[in-house]
Scaffold this motif. Sequence first.
Motif, PDB file in Angstrom:
ATOM      1  N   ASP A   1      -6.438  15.426   0.262  1.00 33.58           N
ATOM      2  CA  ASP A   1      -5.593  14.374   0.838  1.00 33.58           C
ATOM      3  C   ASP A   1      -4.513  13.935  -0.146  1.00 33.58           C
ATOM      4  OD1 ASP A   1      -7.033  14.288   3.235  1.00 33.58           O
ATOM      5  OD2 ASP A   1      -8.470  12.838   2.428  1.00 33.58           O
ATOM      6  N   LEU A   2      -4.916  13.802  -1.401  1.00 30.51           N
ATOM      7  CA  LEU A   2      -3.972  13.388  -2.442  1.00 30.51           C
ATOM      8  C   LEU A   2      -2.895  14.448  -2.646  1.00 30.51           C
ATOM      9  CD1 LEU A   2      -2.945  11.688  -4.778  1.00 30.51           C
ATOM     10  CD2 LEU A   2      -4.771  12.625  -6.213  1.00 30.51           C
TER      11      LEU A   2
ATOM     12  N   ILE B   1       0.771   6.665  -6.927  1.00 32.45           N
ATOM     13  CA  ILE B   1      -0.321   7.603  -7.192  1.00 32.45           C
ATOM     14  C   ILE B   1       0.182   9.036  -7.095  1.00 32.45           C
ATOM     15  CG2 ILE B   1      -2.535   8.492  -6.333  1.00 32.45           C
ATOM     16  CD1 ILE B   1      -3.135   5.598  -5.391  1.00 32.45           C
ATOM     17  N   ALA B   2       1.016   9.306  -6.083  1.00 39.52           N
ATOM     18  CA  ALA B   2       1.563  10.658  -5.919  1.00 39.52           C
ATOM     19  C   ALA B   2       2.441  11.026  -7.114  1.00 39.52           C
ATOM     20  CB  ALA B   2       2.356  10.747  -4.626  1.00 39.52           C
TER      21      ALA B   2
ATOM     22  N   ARG C   1       2.014   1.800  -3.504  1.00 35.69           N
ATOM     23  CA  ARG C   1       0.910   2.238  -4.361  1.00 35.69           C
ATOM     24  C   ARG C   1       0.591   3.714  -4.133  1.00 35.69           C
ATOM     25  NH1 ARG C   1      -3.975  -1.549  -6.008  1.00 35.69           N
ATOM     26  NH2 ARG C   1      -2.237  -2.262  -7.282  1.00 35.69           N
ATOM     27  N   LYS C   2       0.631   4.165  -2.880  1.00 34.94           N
ATOM     28  CA  LYS C   2       0.382   5.585  -2.592  1.00 34.94           C
ATOM     29  C   LYS C   2       1.459   6.452  -3.242  1.00 34.94           C
ATOM     30  CE  LYS C   2      -1.164   6.936   1.423  1.00 34.94           C
ATOM     31  NZ  LYS C   2      -1.310   7.138   2.887  1.00 34.94           N
TER      32      LYS C   2
ATOM     33  N   TYR D   1      -7.374   5.093  -1.334  1.00 35.45           N
ATOM     34  CA  TYR D   1      -6.156   5.597  -0.694  1.00 35.45           C
ATOM     35  C   TYR D   1      -6.265   7.078  -0.339  1.00 35.45           C
ATOM     36  CZ  TYR D   1      -3.973   1.235  -2.138  1.00 35.45           C
ATOM     37  OH  TYR D   1      -3.671  -0.095  -2.294  1.00 35.45           O
ATOM     38  N   PHE D   2      -6.953   7.833  -1.166  1.00 30.24           N
ATOM     39  CA  PHE D   2      -7.082   9.278  -0.953  1.00 30.24           C
ATOM     40  C   PHE D   2      -8.544   9.679  -1.145  1.00 30.24           C
ATOM     41  CE2 PHE D   2      -2.781   8.532  -2.645  1.00 30.24           C
ATOM     42  CZ  PHE D   2      -2.028   9.020  -1.579  1.00 30.24           C
TER      43      PHE D   2
ATOM     44  N   PHE E   1      -0.391  14.504   0.372  1.00 34.34           N
ATOM     45  CA  PHE E   1       0.590  13.414   0.333  1.00 34.34           C
ATOM     46  C   PHE E   1       1.603  13.652  -0.780  1.00 34.34           C
ATOM     47  CE2 PHE E   1       2.176   9.291  -1.078  1.00 34.34           C
ATOM     48  CZ  PHE E   1       2.562   8.713   0.129  1.00 34.34           C
ATOM     49  N   SER E   2       1.148  14.134  -1.926  1.00 37.30           N
ATOM     50  CA  SER E   2       2.045  14.384  -3.058  1.00 37.30           C
ATOM     51  C   SER E   2       3.062  15.463  -2.717  1.00 37.30           C
ATOM     52  CB  SER E   2       1.230  14.806  -4.288  1.00 37.30           C
ATOM     53  OG  SER E   2       0.335  13.781  -4.669  1.00 37.30           O
TER      54      SER E   2
ATOM     55  N   HIS F   1       0.812  -1.213   0.000  1.00 36.74           N
ATOM     56  CA  HIS F   1       0.000   0.000   0.000  1.00 36.74           C
ATOM     57  C   HIS F   1       0.851   1.271   0.000  1.00 36.74           C
ATOM     58  CE1 HIS F   1      -3.671  -2.270   0.375  1.00 36.74           C
ATOM     59  NE2 HIS F   1      -3.154  -2.957   1.387  1.00 36.74           N
ATOM     60  N   LYS F   2       1.994   1.222   0.661  1.00 38.56           N
ATOM     61  CA  LYS F   2       2.866   2.398   0.664  1.00 38.56           C
ATOM     62  C   LYS F   2       3.382   2.687  -0.744  1.00 38.56           C
ATOM     63  CE  LYS F   2       7.049   4.335   2.787  1.00 38.56           C
ATOM     64  NZ  LYS F   2       8.167   4.091   3.744  1.00 38.56           N
TER      65      LYS F   2
END
Length: 199
Positions: free
Chosen positions: A55-56, A14-15, A10-11, A49-50, A59-60, A7-8
């Motif tokens: 939130d997205l 996505i970022a 994948r996040k 995830y976001f 994190f980005s 999951h980390k």
Amino acid sequence: MPKIVNHKERKIKIAESTWNVIVREGLENASVRKIALEAGLSVGSLRHYFPSQSDLFLFSMELVSDRVQKRIENTEYNGQPIEIIQQALSEVLPIDEERSIEMEVWLIFSAKTLVDQKLEELSQKVFIQMKTGIERVIHSMEQLQLLRSTINKEMEVLRLHALIDGLAMHHILYPKVLTKEEMVHTLTYHLQSLCVEDT
């Protein structure tokens, strides 16, 4: 046997996809659908995830800051003290493709901080971290007896911080006018101007 998802990772993917879309199409066109497509995910998976765009983006933006910090911490610098200082400070200058993307994304996100409290808080935190890092640079130069005795250390921290930010922004906006080589040369010139004459 079901596929195990990291999951980390994948996040982070996505970022990074968010960065790509923003750099290519601009923040205003960085829709969840486009980012999901870039990441090879469904919109539903991305929202898992976001839950929100805020939130997205948060994190980005954090990922940009983390990457810069880890690079500074893990890089082994070589040369004379002033060269090592210049190399370390150049970690936040867009002198290669990786750092150019980071800086461009950061500048684009910076405009968003005016209307998003979470992003504003992170931006202020990073600003303070940067200022603290530059204070350490000036202090190190003093400890190494490189700094001229007439220097106003507090003012030089502010000036060096402004110079680095200005160089980065000007190169991102006008890369053909202010080249990467000129950025580094200007930074080196400024650092040398703070030093005693026989350095």
